[in-house]
Design an enzyme around this catalytic site. Structure first.
Site, short mmCIF file in Angstrom:
data_model
loop_
_atom_site.label_atom_id
_atom_site.label_comp_id
_atom_site.label_asym_id
_atom_site.label_seq_id
_atom_site.Cartn_x
_atom_site.Cartn_y
_atom_site.Cartn_z
N ARG A 149 4.70 -47.43 -47.73
CA ARG A 149 5.41 -48.69 -47.68
C ARG A 149 5.63 -49.09 -46.22
NH1 ARG A 149 11.34 -49.27 -50.10
NH2 ARG A 149 11.91 -48.12 -48.23
N CYS A 195 9.55 -47.18 -58.40
CA CYS A 195 9.84 -46.12 -57.44
C CYS A 195 11.33 -46.04 -57.10
CB CYS A 195 9.00 -46.27 -56.17
SG CYS A 195 9.26 -47.84 -55.35
N ARG A 209 24.73 -52.06 -53.08
CA ARG A 209 24.38 -50.71 -53.52
C ARG A 209 25.16 -49.62 -52.80
NH1 ARG A 209 18.05 -50.16 -51.78
NH2 ARG A 209 18.35 -47.93 -51.57
N HIS A 216 25.04 -26.55 -46.70
CA HIS A 216 23.79 -27.29 -46.76
C HIS A 216 22.61 -26.42 -46.34
CE1 HIS A 216 22.14 -31.07 -47.83
NE2 HIS A 216 21.20 -30.85 -46.94
N ASN A 251 16.41 -49.82 -57.15
CA ASN A 251 17.69 -49.71 -56.41
C ASN A 251 18.09 -51.08 -55.91
OD1 ASN A 251 17.13 -46.99 -56.75
ND2 ASN A 251 16.37 -46.72 -54.67
N ASP A 252 17.15 -51.77 -55.28
CA ASP A 252 17.48 -53.10 -54.77
C ASP A 252 17.49 -54.14 -55.89
OD1 ASP A 252 18.10 -53.06 -52.01
OD2 ASP A 252 16.08 -52.35 -51.64
N ARG A 287 8.54 -43.84 -47.50
CA ARG A 287 9.41 -44.79 -46.81
C ARG A 287 9.23 -44.59 -45.30
NH1 ARG A 287 13.11 -43.15 -51.30
NH2 ARG A 287 14.01 -45.01 -52.22
N GLU A 301 11.62 -56.14 -55.86
CA GLU A 301 13.02 -55.72 -55.76
C GLU A 301 13.97 -56.89 -55.60
OE1 GLU A 301 13.11 -52.69 -52.73
OE2 GLU A 301 11.78 -53.78 -51.40
C1 PEP Z 1 14.35 -49.53 -54.19
O1 PEP Z 1 14.95 -50.48 -53.70
O2 PEP Z 1 14.45 -49.17 -55.39
C2 PEP Z 1 13.46 -48.71 -53.34
C3 PEP Z 1 12.68 -47.79 -53.85
O3 PEP Z 1 13.51 -48.93 -52.00
P1 PEP Z 1 14.70 -48.40 -51.05
O4 PEP Z 1 15.59 -47.53 -51.90
O5 PEP Z 1 14.07 -47.69 -49.94
O6 PEP Z 1 15.37 -49.67 -50.63
MG MG Z 2 14.38 -51.21 -51.78
#
Ligand code: PEP
Ligand code: MG
Length: 840
Positions: free
Chosen positions: A608, A773, A736, A461, A725-726, A568, A702
């Site tokens: 955020r 995002c 996830r 790494h 993602n969420d 974040r 999300e």
């Molecule tokens: C998401 O949920 O896509 C996001 C960008 O927020 P996080 O991955 O920090 O939950």
């Molecule tokens: Mg999220």
């Protein structure tokens, strides 16, 4: 000696079978009186024991308590000895701690340690303890406490369990940490006992270090065995997991071999300066005086603490380090991808290793301090791994040392000071035995031009981080490298894997020319990335970066980022291990804005607000444990309940906005309009109080509820950024983090795309812009689809930007719209992905 502290002949006097006591103090006095009666201590010692208990808890664990007198009353001890009360019913020692065996100790420190060591061993033997609690025979205690011997060998005996399966290791680089961690996960998930044997040596596959210590190489014949109910089936499942890794291991090895074959274009000297051959780890050429960093010998003082506190300190340090590693894994996964994060996952496995923890406890029980014991245990086990002569395992030893230092820093932050603090002002070539990822990540790039290490591997790494930092680097240069004198001029060739010492003026001039060419080439590449993402028919898409720290902004801009679309902020809390105050947060937000103002251009920053909960747990906030954290008090829901978290963050943000820049605030996990309205109200109150300017207030989309109600939310939000993602996890009902379902959690599933389409449609009703995002924004095909769905901005890991920009520049907006419309009609994600290349 304490070995005969309870001679069998006196056992009846010193052991009170089936005793009864009214409370803890009564029990302490009784056991003290036994010691007085046996002549071990002078009268009064039992009161000293009671007083000690008032200042320190002597409950050792597993129903055993070890009251003893205060240090200042040592003079009352006449002969070393112990006495025992057997309390079959047990007695409450402390809330939640019930003692069945009370061992009164009268001893000087050496003997005290001896008895503690025996007791700690006994505590691990549940069956024996039960016998002692029930026995009518006082001599049973003498026998249990007389057994000293050497600690049990940590590895399992070399015998197979009832069901067996043979396998020949076919991983070309043997069993290294990545596949081994998958074995560990599979073994831990199995309900039966499993064993791996190679010749005379065997290991419990739930234990990573034990597995690695087998030193398995390609071609080794091994036997897996299992016992327990349904062992045969479980064994087959485990072996299937083991086999399933072979293909990837072979592919990786073939790719590595291919890479080694590829002739690299690298600098060659004009003359013939002395050369040290190593392995190329990070490209580029660097010139500078060598600064040799001697083996970073940590001096860890041995400060003994009582065992109960010591155990708690160790446990807390491990818990905190695990949380830190989790944050690091999450952050690295988001920024660099899951495969880059795998190394930190493997490091976290090392933290679970029972051999290290057992060895640490044994050292502590021997009377050593917590930090010292942990450091020793890590060093001894890392030493064993290095001694196996396998370069892959030697790299794991470096990982163990690295993660070990994190724990040490948690036990006592004063111990792990920056060994790189005294670098010369002039940019140097840093030469070291090895560098840990933590060391590399914190390097001051203004003072280091290049890196050359004696050990390490190109996939470590540290090497990955050196590449991220843009520092030319060579690893595995060997001991010759360390023998070079500090101050010697050197050229590090990170493409050819060589270090040239004492080059002539001609060589230096040629190397400088080479560097100038490389720089010009890089600038040209950056210009290309610096072009906006405009489709062939002239539609511009904003491209931003997901960046959490000011020092990452430069790289994001160099990759072509036009701003930060997602910062974040929870990582400020997760990485530091404490709650950053308003001033500290203000400084970070300001530094972000300043970094984004490079070249006198103000670029946007979307911060955020804290998204804590779900997979981002912050231990030091001590939030209630939830059954189902992803559906719990997470993100905006927590902010609305915890003004102590929200207020300082908003104040810091508005103070930062007051000093200029293009700042926006974004709230995560909004489900309903009333949450947004309440948060806006808080924002406005803080803004007015500080007399700060208005800033755009947006929300993350999300949660499916928010996508479906986008039009209602758009009435109150200035912009949307879709967290795919969420949104994917909540739309598809797939956790996830569940590795079993990772392949199915595809953000290109038409159901998710429909949520995105609904969001865009809702936003348009109030003329709001929509960004994405989540991870899919950084996938070139995903990005193209998102633009086709009407998304205005894409924010991604900086590394993904060039490919996304290049893809979009080659597209036509009309084609993308048609592609998106087609994707919405597909049955599943696989069919959507199959559209890649057909339409555009
Ligand atoms: C998401 O949920 O896509 C996001 C960008 O927020 P996080 O991955 O920090 O939950
Ligand atoms: Mg999220």
């Amino acid at each position: 000696m304490l070995a005969d502290a309870i001679p069998a002949s006196h056992a009846a006097d010193l052991v009170r079978i089936d005793a009864s006591a009214t409370d803890k103090t009564d029990a302490i006095r009784q056991v003290g009186q036994l010691l007085v009666a046996a002549g071990c201590v002078a009268p009064g010692y039992e009161e000293s024991m009671v007083r000690r208990e008032a200042v320190a808890n002597t409950f050792l664990g597993s129903g055993v308590a070890i009251p003893h007198g205060l240090g200042e009353d040592k003079g009352l001890v006449r002969n070393d000895g112990i006495a025992i009360l057997q309390l079959r019913e047990g007695i409450d020692w402390n809330p939640g701690q019930r003692a069945h065996i009370v061992v009164g100790i009268a001893a000087n420190s050496d003997s005290h340690i001896t008895i503690l060591r025996r007791l700690t061993r006994l505590i691990q033997d549940e069956e024996r303890l039960q016998v002692l609690i029930a026995t009518d025979d006082p001599a049973e205690f003498s026998r249990a406490l007389l057994e000293d011997g050497t600690p049990a060998a940590p590895s399992a005996p070399a015998e197979d369990l009832a069901h067996t399966a043979a396998w020949i290791v076919d991983y070309p680089t043997g069993l290294h940490a990545r596949p081994a961690s998958t074995w560990v996960e599979a073994a831990r998930a199995s309900a039966v006992r499993l064993r791996v044997r190679h010749g005379e040596e065997s290991a419990d596959p739930r234990n990573l270090v034990a597995l690695l210590q087998l030193g398995l190489r390609c071609g080794d014949e091994i036997t897996f065995s299992a016992e327990g109910p349904a062992a045969q089936g479980a064994l087959e499942k485990f072996v299937a997991t083991v086999r399933s890794l072979s293909a990837r291991e072979k592919e990786d090895a073939a790719r590595a071999a291919e890479k080694r074959k590829t002739p690299v274009r690298c600098w060659t000297p004009v003359g013939s300066p002395r050369m040290i051959a190593g392995v190329a780890a990070s490209p580029g050429l660097a010139i500078g005086p060598i600064h040799v960093l001697s083996a970073a010998e940590l001096s860890v003082p041995d400060v003994p603490v009582d065992l109960v506190n010591g155990g708690a300190m160790l446990n807390e340090a491990l818990v905190r380090t695990r949380a830190q590693m989790k944050a690091l894994i999450d952050d690295t996964t988001r920024r660099l991808g899951a495969s880059e994060a795998a190394i930190f996952k493997a490091q976290t496995e090392l933290l679970e290793d029972t051999d290290i923890i057992t060895l640490t406890c044994q050292l502590m029980v021997e009377g050593h301090g917590v930090a010292w014991s942990w450091h020793q245990a890590v060093q001894r086990i890392a030493g064993k791994l290095s001694a196996l002569g396998n370069p892959v395992l030697a790299a794991r030893a470096a990982d163990l040392t690295d993660v070990g230092r994190r724990v040490l820093a948690e036990i006592d932050p004063g111990l792990v000071t920056g060994t790189l603090a005294d670098l010369p002002e002039e940019p140097c070539i840093l030469v070291a035995p090895d560098l840990s990822p933590s060391d590399t990540a914190t390097l001051d790039t203004a003072r280091v031009a290049g890196i050359a290490t004696a050990l390490g591997g190109p996939t470590s790494h540290s090497a990955i981080l050196a590449r991220t930092l843009g520092l030319p680097s060579v690893v595995a240069g060997g001991a010759d490298l360390l023998a070079a004198a500090s101050g010697t001029t050197a050229i590090v060739d990170g493409d050819g894997g060589r270090v040239w010492l004492d080059p002539s003026e001609k060589d230096l001039a040629s190397a400088r020319g080479w560097i100038a060419d490389l720089t010009a080439q890089r600038v040209a590449e950056e210009e290309e990335r610096g072009q906006p993402a405009v489709t062939r028919d002239g539609h511009r898409v904003e491209i931003a970066a997901n960046v959490n720290r000011p020092d990452q902004v430069g790289f994001a801009l160099a990759q072509g980022g036009e701003g930060v679309g997602l910062m974040r902020t929870e990582f400020l809390f997760l990485e530091s291990g404490n709650t950053p105050g308003e001033d500290e947060q203000f400084a970070v937000y300001r530094a972000m804005i300043d970094a984004l103002s490079a070249g006198n251009e103000e670029r946007p920053l979307i911060v955020r607000a804290l998204d804590i909960g779900g997979d981002k747990q912050v231990p030091h906030l001590e939030l209630p444990v939830e059954e189902n954290p992803f559906l719990g008090v997470r993100g905006a829901r927590l902010l609305l309940r915890r003004h102590d978290l929200l207020e300082p963050q908003l104040r810091a943000l508005y103070r930062a906005a007051k000093e200029g820049g293009k700042l926006s605030i974004m709230f995560p996990m909004i489900t309903s309009a009333h949450e947004l309205l309440a948060l806006r109200k808080r924002c406005e109150a803080v803004r007015a109080e500080l007399d700060a300017p208005q800033v755009p207030i947006g929300i993350m989309i999300e949660v499916p509820a928010a996508a479906v109600q986008a039009a209602q939310l758009a009435a109150h939000a200035d912009f949307f950024s879709i967290g795919t993602n969420d949104l994917t996890q909540y739309t598809l009902a797939i956790d996830r983090q569940n590795p079993e379902l990772a392949g199915e959690a595809d953000s290109l599933h038409p159901a998710v795309l429909r949520m995105i389409a609904a969001t865009v449609e809702g936003a348009r009703t109030h003329d709001r812009w929509v960004g994405v995002c989540g991870g899919i924004a950084g996938d070139p095909f995903g990005a193209a689809l998102l633009v086709g769905l009407g998304v205005d901005e894409l924010s991604m890991t900086p590394r993904d930007i060039p490919a996304v920009k290049a893809r979009l520049r080659g597209c036509d907006r009309g084609e993308l719209n048609r592609l998106a419309a087609q994707a919405l009609e597909m049955d599943g994600a696989a069919q959507v992905r199959a559209l890649d290349g057909k339409a555009i």
